[in-house]
Design an enzyme around this catalytic site. Structure first.
Site, short mmCIF file in Angstrom:
data_model
loop_
_atom_site.label_atom_id
_atom_site.label_comp_id
_atom_site.label_asym_id
_atom_site.label_seq_id
_atom_site.Cartn_x
_atom_site.Cartn_y
_atom_site.Cartn_z
CB SER A 255 -0.90 0.00 1.22
OG SER A 255 -0.18 0.46 2.34
CE LYS A 256 0.72 6.84 -4.24
NZ LYS A 256 -0.37 6.63 -5.21
NE ARG A 257 -2.14 6.01 3.93
CZ ARG A 257 -3.32 6.26 4.47
NH1 ARG A 257 -3.42 7.15 5.42
NH2 ARG A 257 -4.38 5.61 4.07
CB ALA A 258 2.46 -0.31 3.98
CB ALA A 260 5.73 5.83 1.51
#
Ligand code: GLU
Length: 521
Positions: A255-258, A260
């Site tokens: 996922s984008k946040r994981a 990043a």
């Protein structure tokens, strides 16, 4: 491949955010491959996107690499024969090559405005065909170009893409075929005068004599453009190795946040750099004998990019998202929330426990310091990494640790002065059944004897067991509750020698009094 050529790899981050797991793995693969081949590892900062590059990000990337122990042989702060190593300081170099390409008519100025280009893109979209720049200004006469330049019309510079079939023989992905006519003439110098990524990367990799370009598979689609530029500039094309995608526990792209999440978050969550390196090395690579727990020294010897697999590798550090695209946590810059999202059974935790157990104790103690520094329940004099009491405690408890944040509670346990019973359950073990008898026998025997080692304490407890007719839980639980106030924790033979007889007697007197059992003296 020319075997006599020196292996030179590079990590080329854009300073537009944290160093995240994908980037860190790329850096590590490049570093390890250079080390195992006796080559050089170069760090180059790709800051040609002026709007997105920041000084903060540059610093965080350097700090992250330093924490991971990924040292560069050439690059910012270190220097080298092929500098400068920051792209914004190399503009003059790119210009030299751009002039050459313009002169040789391998590139041309494009005066199309943003609006014109947008309109062309929209038109292609409406027709359902992929957008390819039409090369409108490819064949303007020198006079026409001069007139536009004189009029001050802004322009970018495009590469005249030759039409051919390219076959890339990627070390990891195998043979991949591209038709370059699908690329069209692409921008090599933007209207702000900065080179585009695809252009600067080629000039730099060529001038820095990079032999192997190892990076994420997301860049495979850029490779044909880059190969065409090598050819146009008359440089030898390096070997390419595009590492597999990293997926989450659900098998989907992180996922984008994981994805990043800053690597430094793992430092702050008590993971050692040795562990993280080991873990990341396994994201797409396997050792020849299948072993997974590997020291940094071993990795630097045996890592070979030719053993990397092209199937996606699973980053099992975070729990599987609960259905759909829902994320486990909402804020990946909040340590507590990251910790909450972590998978307790991850390979990272397994490796971390092994590293903490196996690593030279002084390294563990040093890394531990920030986690105990502010703890009020651990005496100041003990916090020094060379303190002998701390050393013995950590030697004993480290087998239980998956990360260093778990250590302070264990350590504090040794320094509790005002012991109280912590739970109903613990109180029950003390008061009920044969609890009082067991505790009484243990207390009496401890008073008489002088146990020192874990073996002494084990023997003492067996004797108590014989006398009281108890074994297993009904023997250990009352003793645990009486000496720690809890019903779970460290193994008693580990705890007892470190606490010592006197403290143990005092503790038992306190807890016994709290539940109202009398100890015969
Ligand atoms: N600056 C590029 C990036 O951060 C480098 C890609 C490459 O290794 O060529 O993605």
């Amino acid at each position: 491949m020319n075997q006599t050529k020196e292996v030179r790899t590079r990590f080329a981050p854009s300073p537009t955010g944290f160093l995240h797991v994908g980037g860190a793995r790329t850096a590590l693969f490049n570093y390890l491959y250079a080390r195992s081949q006796g080559g050089k590892f170069i760090l180059r900062i790709e800051d040609t996107d002026q709007n997105r590059s920041t000084e903060d990000s540059f610093k965080i990337i350097l700090e992250s690499l330093q924490w991971l122990g990924i040292q560069w042989d050439e690059g910012p702060g270190v220097g080298g024969d092929h500098g400068p190593y920051i792209q914004s300081e190399r503009l003059g170099i790119y210009k030299e090559y751009t002039d050459k390409l313009l002169k040789e008519k391998k590139a041309y100025r494009c005066f199309c405005t943003q609006e014109e280009l947008e309109a062309k893109k929209k038109q292609a979209e409406a027709m359902g065909v992929p957008y390819v720049y039409d090369g409108l200004h490819a064949n303007m006469s020198d006079e026409e170009v001069d007139a536009k330049l004189k009029a001050g019309i802004p322009y970018s510079i495009r590469f005249k893409t030759p039409s051919k079939t390219l076959i890339i023989d990627d070390i990891i992905q195998g043979k991949v075929k591209f038709e370059t006519k699908l690329i069209g003439d692409f921008i090599i110098v933007k209207s702000d005068g900065f080179p585009s990524y695809n252009y600067a990367v080629v000039v730099d990799d060529a001038l820095m004599k990079i032999s192997h370009v190892i990076r994420g598979v997301g860049h495979l689609s850029n490779t044909p453009r880059q190969i065409l530029l090598y050819e146009a500039l008359g440089y030898e094309v390096p070997e390419f190795a595009h590492a597999s995608e990293i997926v989450g526990m659900d098998g989907k792209k992180l996922s984008k946040r994981a994805g990043a999440t800053s690597i430094l978050a793992f430092r702050d969550l008590g993971y050692l750099p040795e562990t993280f390196r080991n873990y990341m090395a396994l994201l797409g690579w396997t050792s020849p004998d299948g072993r997974e727990f590997l020291t940094s020294g071993e990795l630097e010897t045996i890592f070979d990019v030719h053993r990397c697999s092209k199937s996606p590798s699973t980053f099992d550090v975070f729990k599987k998202p609960k259905g759909g695209d829902e994320e486990v946590v909402t804020n990946f810059s909040d340590l507590a929330q990251i910790a909450e999202a972590m998978n307790p059974k991850s390979k990272l935790n397994w490796l971390s426990n092994r590293t903490i157990r196996d690593l030279n104790i002084s390294k563990v103690l040093e890394a531990l310091f920030p986690f105990i520094r502010d703890r009020k329940d651990i005496p100041e004099e003990v916090k020094n990494p060379s303190n002998t009491t701390l050393t013995s405690i950590v030697e004993s408890v480290r087998v239980y640790l998956d990360n260093l944040t778990q250590a302070p509670d264990y350590i504090a346990e040794f320094f509790v002065t005002d012991l109280r019973i912590q739970s109903e359950e613990a109180a029950g073990f003390l008061k009920e059944g044969d609890g009082p008898k067991v505790v009484g026998e243990f207390y009496g025997m401890l008073k008489k004897e002088a146990p020192k080692t874990d073996e002494d304490y084990k023997n003492l407890m067996s004797k108590v067991g014989e006398i009281s007719g108890q074994k297993g839980k009904t023997l250990y639980m009352p003793i645990r509750a009486a000496t720690t106030g809890k019903s779970a924790g460290l193994e008693l033979p580990i705890l007892f020698p470190l606490l010592g007889k006197e403290k143990l007697l005092q503790r038992i007197e306190k807890t016994a009094a709290e539940v109202g059992i009398s100890l015969s003296s």
